[in-house]
Design a protein around this motif. Structure first.
Motif, mmCIF file in Angstrom:
data_model
loop_
_atom_site.group_PDB
_atom_site.id
_atom_site.type_symbol
_atom_site.label_atom_id
_atom_site.label_comp_id
_atom_site.label_asym_id
_atom_site.label_seq_id
_atom_site.Cartn_x
_atom_site.Cartn_y
_atom_site.Cartn_z
ATOM 1 N N ALA A 226 13.772 -81.371 17.716
ATOM 2 C CA ALA A 226 12.550 -82.050 18.154
ATOM 3 C C ALA A 226 12.642 -83.538 17.851
ATOM 4 O O ALA A 226 12.218 -84.372 18.647
ATOM 5 C CB ALA A 226 11.339 -81.447 17.454
ATOM 6 N N TYR B 51 7.445 -79.620 9.355
ATOM 7 C CA TYR B 51 8.306 -80.424 8.504
ATOM 8 C C TYR B 51 7.487 -81.328 7.600
ATOM 9 O O TYR B 51 6.626 -82.070 8.072
ATOM 10 C CB TYR B 51 9.222 -81.287 9.376
ATOM 11 N N HIS C 119 13.511 -84.680 21.238
ATOM 12 C CA HIS C 119 13.995 -83.620 22.134
ATOM 13 C C HIS C 119 15.183 -84.128 22.955
ATOM 14 O O HIS C 119 15.264 -83.896 24.160
ATOM 15 C CB HIS C 119 12.877 -83.101 23.040
ATOM 16 N N THR D 100 6.163 -78.661 17.305
ATOM 17 C CA THR D 100 6.789 -79.138 16.069
ATOM 18 C C THR D 100 5.844 -80.122 15.397
ATOM 19 O O THR D 100 5.246 -80.962 16.075
ATOM 20 C CB THR D 100 8.112 -79.862 16.386
ATOM 21 N N VAL E 243 2.326 -74.612 15.642
ATOM 22 C CA VAL E 243 3.756 -74.410 15.365
ATOM 23 C C VAL E 243 4.199 -73.036 15.861
ATOM 24 O O VAL E 243 5.268 -72.893 16.460
ATOM 25 C CB VAL E 243 4.037 -74.574 13.853
ATOM 26 N N ARG F 290 4.518 -82.215 22.472
ATOM 27 C CA ARG F 290 5.524 -81.266 21.972
ATOM 28 C C ARG F 290 5.843 -81.540 20.516
ATOM 29 O O ARG F 290 6.284 -80.645 19.802
ATOM 30 C CB ARG F 290 6.799 -81.383 22.808
ATOM 31 N N LEU F 291 5.652 -82.792 20.104
ATOM 32 C CA LEU F 291 5.952 -83.153 18.710
ATOM 33 C C LEU F 291 4.770 -83.930 18.148
ATOM 34 O O LEU F 291 4.317 -84.904 18.735
ATOM 35 C CB LEU F 291 7.216 -84.028 18.669
ATOM 36 N N VAL G 247 14.973 -82.873 12.593
ATOM 37 C CA VAL G 247 13.808 -81.997 12.519
ATOM 38 C C VAL G 247 13.952 -80.942 13.607
ATOM 39 O O VAL G 247 13.843 -81.264 14.796
ATOM 40 C CB VAL G 247 12.507 -82.792 12.721
ATOM 41 N N CYS H 135 4.472 -76.100 4.785
ATOM 42 C CA CYS H 135 5.629 -76.449 5.603
ATOM 43 C C CYS H 135 6.751 -75.442 5.419
ATOM 44 O O CYS H 135 6.811 -74.725 4.415
ATOM 45 C CB CYS H 135 6.144 -77.833 5.216
ATOM 46 N N ALA I 174 13.368 -78.073 16.351
ATOM 47 C CA ALA I 174 12.220 -77.742 17.194
ATOM 48 C C ALA I 174 11.526 -76.513 16.626
ATOM 49 O O ALA I 174 12.175 -75.575 16.164
ATOM 50 C CB ALA I 174 12.679 -77.485 18.623
ATOM 51 N N GLY I 175 10.207 -76.535 16.633
ATOM 52 C CA GLY I 175 9.437 -75.399 16.147
ATOM 53 C C GLY I 175 9.280 -75.355 14.641
ATOM 54 O O GLY I 175 8.798 -74.360 14.099
ATOM 55 N N SER I 176 9.645 -76.430 13.952
ATOM 56 C CA SER I 176 9.494 -76.424 12.496
ATOM 57 C C SER I 176 8.210 -77.144 12.090
ATOM 58 O O SER I 176 7.632 -77.893 12.859
ATOM 59 C CB SER I 176 10.706 -77.081 11.826
#
Lengths: 255, 519
Positions: A6, A35, A66, A189, A184, A157-158, A29, A204, A31-33
């Motif tokens: 991401a 953080y 991305h 992300t 998430v 998306r982020l 980082v 997190c 994607a989908g985390s």
């Protein structure tokens, strides 16, 4: 590009006058985390996040969102980002509802979508009753919440949130955690910076420890903290604990 | 403690100079300008001191009164007062208010206006060198006069700033600005008409003024020189009482301000989405709607509009029935077009919203221009037509419209470029409107000057045409002016928005980091 991280930072540097705020930060980082970015005051967290979101030009280095280079195509990449900066004002002569509408329209959403999402966000963040009040009259916590709504309105998306829980009351903080958690789970992300280790450890799944413009440790929470708590590990890494013995004169009430 | 405050002021000045070369340039320019003015005053005082017949008292009273009046009034309508040592910053320290007042007052002398005033006041005392007693009294009175200037400026601004919190800002502001101008206006009118002015008239004015807080202190040495000790004592009493009153007003206002920090009350609720509902749901429409909302809700914009009617009144008073009032259209066009030249700085750190969004620079520029235009075009049209009718010269309307729209469009274009290049510290919304920000003077003065020259140069064609048309009474030439103004102005505006937009795409983040550094 679907499996690109991401956010990927490569060799970011930034100097303010003679002071080097960020010296060669590399960070990935996934994607989908969810953080967490932790570090002491003046570590360079805000500077790093500003450079990652197009608010501050890095002296050197690349920011990939991305897989797309942010500073090469700012207009295209910024549409993927939702940003909540710390220590800046909002257009506070607008009402809460107007401000969220403004953020949505700037992102190119149409009128109906913006109106529907603004209503949803105001309800989710418990601001409906204050929707027609000017933001300048909001308390610090309400201002944080309306700024968060602005960051969320275009379903980025982020999400990059600098100190999102500062001054927010516990109930609202729990609501925000729920919102971010489900975001998430649905594939988004989130990056948050915070001083509160406990919160980061609970909320997190990944964390990076930053101090003096460097990344000291990064990875999943379990990798970084090892056997101890995140807070102990953080103090180990950063150092600087002093005993309270030195200020004996501060005990004015004892005599 | 007093010495501490003065040293703090000097340290702040030194640090500001170290921070940027432009600060140094600005200070040097201001200093040259101030020293030039001072040299003129000293030179004329030297001549005056040996002048026969003796008009020393007349000149010093009039000049001195203007000086005091300037200190008291100018910060209210123009530049504001230097706030580098803002009393609010000392709230948490246990400083006796008497020390704080003395320190702040002495700190107020540091700076170009203060130094020039001290020099001028001493020069005006030096006029009396032929009469030792008057000279001695004159030096004392000069010190008192400087105190009257500095403390009076603090008193008027702090008293006014307690009045103007909240929505009444506009009305009060206009009122405060109009009052002294109405008093001064007729005098200027007579001076410009040039026929009725005589030494007798001036003497009458000086006699009257010498009994007011502005002039009394300057009249004392003249009375001493004439041997009128009774008169001297009376006027000295007025001077001391003036200082006591302004010090008391300032003290009260400061005491109030320290426990009630400046806070803008804007307790009205917005109804619905306002302009956001009425304009197209695009980024451009959104920027326009936001700017229009700010023109209505943000007193800093309202101020730019409030100046215009005041100016119209001034021009009318200067020469009732003459042609001067015709200037209001072009001047208002310039003021309102140039009003958005600090727009990014006015946004403050909230400008991040534009930087973080996928917003093109041209949309940002154009939105601000449209919002300003929506307000300025009808206002300028009304002013031009009204001024032509008042002056009874309706045939000048096409020429004046051409000139005004040319100036408006050109200055909007110039603003679009300038505000993408330069930001300087400005008041945040809700801050005391009578304070200037540290560092504001330099960057703002230099960029305003350059911008003003550029706009003037680019408007030359319609200016010359309008002048020829109005002077020669040619209506045809007037219509030519209208066409030239509109076409040339539109072209320059388009170029300005394009260039400004492209510049902003590049400079947005660095402008933002500069604004963050000011805060």
């Amino acid at each position: 590009m679907s499996n690109a991280p991401a956010l990927e930072l490569r060799g970011l540097w930034r100097k303010f006058g003679d002071k080097i705020a960020v010296s060669g930060i590399d960070l990935v980082v996934p994607a989908g985390s969810f953080y967490g970015l932790v570090g002491p005051n003046g570590a360079g967290k805000t500077t790093t996040l500003s450079m990652s979101t197009g608010l501050l030009q890095p002296d050197f280095g690349t920011v990939l969102v991305h897989g797309h280079d942010l500073w090469a195509n700012p207009i295209e990449v910024k549409a993927m980002l939702g940003v909540l900066p710390d220590g800046v004002r909002l257009f506070d002569r607008l009402t809460g509802e107007q401000l969220i509408t403004y953020a949505g329209l700037l992102q190119g959403l149409d009128r109906e979508t913006v109106a529907a999402r603004a209503t949803d966000l105001l309800a989710a963040l418990d601001l409906t009753a204050d929707a027609t009040k000017l933001v300048v009259e909001y308390s610090a916590g309400m201002t944080k919440k309306v700024a968060l709504a602005c960051a969320l309105v275009h379903a980025p998306r982020l999400l990059v949130l600098d100190e999102p829980f500062e001054a927010v009351d516990p109930v609202s903080a729990a609501n925000i955690r729920d919102i971010l958690g489900s975001y998430v789970r649905s594939g988004g992300t989130v990056i948050v910076s915070s001083h509160v280790m406990d919160l980061v450890q609970r909320m997190c799944d990944h964390v990076a420890v930053i101090a003096a413009g460097h990344v000291l440790a990064a990875g999943t929470i379990d990798e970084v903290r090892g056997d101890g708590s995140l807070e102990d590990r953080f103090v180990d890494l950063v150092g600087g604990r002093v005993s309270g013995e030195g200020l004996a004169w501060l005990r004015t009430s004892s005599d | 403690m007093v010495a501490h405050l003065v040293r703090l002021k000097l340290t702040l000045l030194r640090n500001a100079l170290r921070r940027s070369v432009w600060q140094v340039v600005g200070l040097v320019v201001a200093l040259l300008y101030g020293l030039g003015a001072l040299a003129i005053v000293v030179g004329s005082m030297a001549v005056l001191s040996v002048q026969e017949p003796d008009i020393r008292g007349l000149v010093t009273v009039l000049l001195g009164s203007v000086l005091v009046l300037g200190w008291w009034v100018v910060p209210l309508i123009a530049f504001g007062l230097d706030s580098t040592i803002d009393p609010a910053r000392f709230v948490t320290f246990a400083i006796p208010r008497r020390s704080l007042l003395t320190g702040l007052a002495l700190g107020g002398v540091i700076g170009v206006p203060g130094v020039v005033t001290v020099g001028a006041a001493l020069a005006m005392a030096g006029v009396w060198w032929r009469t030792p007693a008057a000279l001695a009294v004159g030096v004392v009175c000069s010190v008192l006069a400087v105190a009257t200037c500095v403390i009076g400026a603090r008193a008027t601004t702090s008293a006014a700033s307690t009045l103007v919190t909240g929505r009444r800002f506009r009305e009060v502001m206009a009122g405060v600005a109009v009052l002294p101008i109405i008093v001064v206006g007729p005098v200027i009118g007579r001076v410009t008409s040039g026929t009725t002015i005589t030494q007798d008239l001036l003497q009458q004015v000086a006699d009257a003024v010498s009994w007011t807080p502005f002039g009394a202190v300057w009249a004392v040495p003249a009375d001493v020189a004439d041997g009128q000790w009774g008169l001297a004592a009376a006027r000295f009493g007025i001077a001391v009482a003036t200082i006591a009153v302004v010090a008391f007003v300032w003290d009260r206002a400061l005491a109030h301000a320290l426990v009630n920090p400046a806070h803008q009350k804007v307790s009205s609720k917005g109804r619905g989405l306002g302009w956001f509902d009425r304009l197209p749901a695009t980024p451009l429409g959104a920027v326009t709607a936001r700017c229009l909302t700010y023109w209505a809700r943000d007193p800093r914009y309202a101020l730019a509009v409030a100046v215009v009617p005041v100016l119209a009144i001034v021009l009318y008073i200067v020469s009732p029935g003459g042609g001067v009032v015709l200037l209001i259209g072009p001047i208002a066009a310039y003021l309102m077009g140039w009003g958005i030249s600090a727009d990014v700085a006015y946004d403050g750190t909230a400008f991040w919203t534009h930087v973080a969004a996928p917003l093109r620079g041209t949309a940002d520029r154009l939105g601000r221009v449209i919002a300003a235009g929506v307000i300025a075009v009808p206002a300028v049209t009304v002013l031009v037509v009204a001024s032509a009718l008042v002056a009874d010269q309706p045939h000048t309307i096409p020429a004046l419209l051409g000139l005004s729209f040319g100036v408006l469009l050109t200055s909007l274009g110039g603003s679009s470029v300038l505000s993408a290049l330069v930001v300087y510290p400005v008041q945040l919304p809700g801050e005391n409107p009578f304070q200037t920000k540290q560092g504001a003077s330099t960057a703002s003065v230099v960029s305003q000057l350059v911008g003003w020259l550029a706009v003037m140069a680019l408007c030359l064609p319609e200016m010359i045409l309008a002048l020829m048309s109005v002077r020669g009474g040619s209506v045809v030439l007037g219509w030519v002016t209208l066409v030239v103004g509109l076409v040339l102005g539109s072209v320059l505006l388009t170029v300005g928005v394009r260039v400004g937009g492209r510049t902003l795409d590049r400079t947005g983040p660095s402008l933002l980091s500069k604004i963050v550094a000011f805060a």
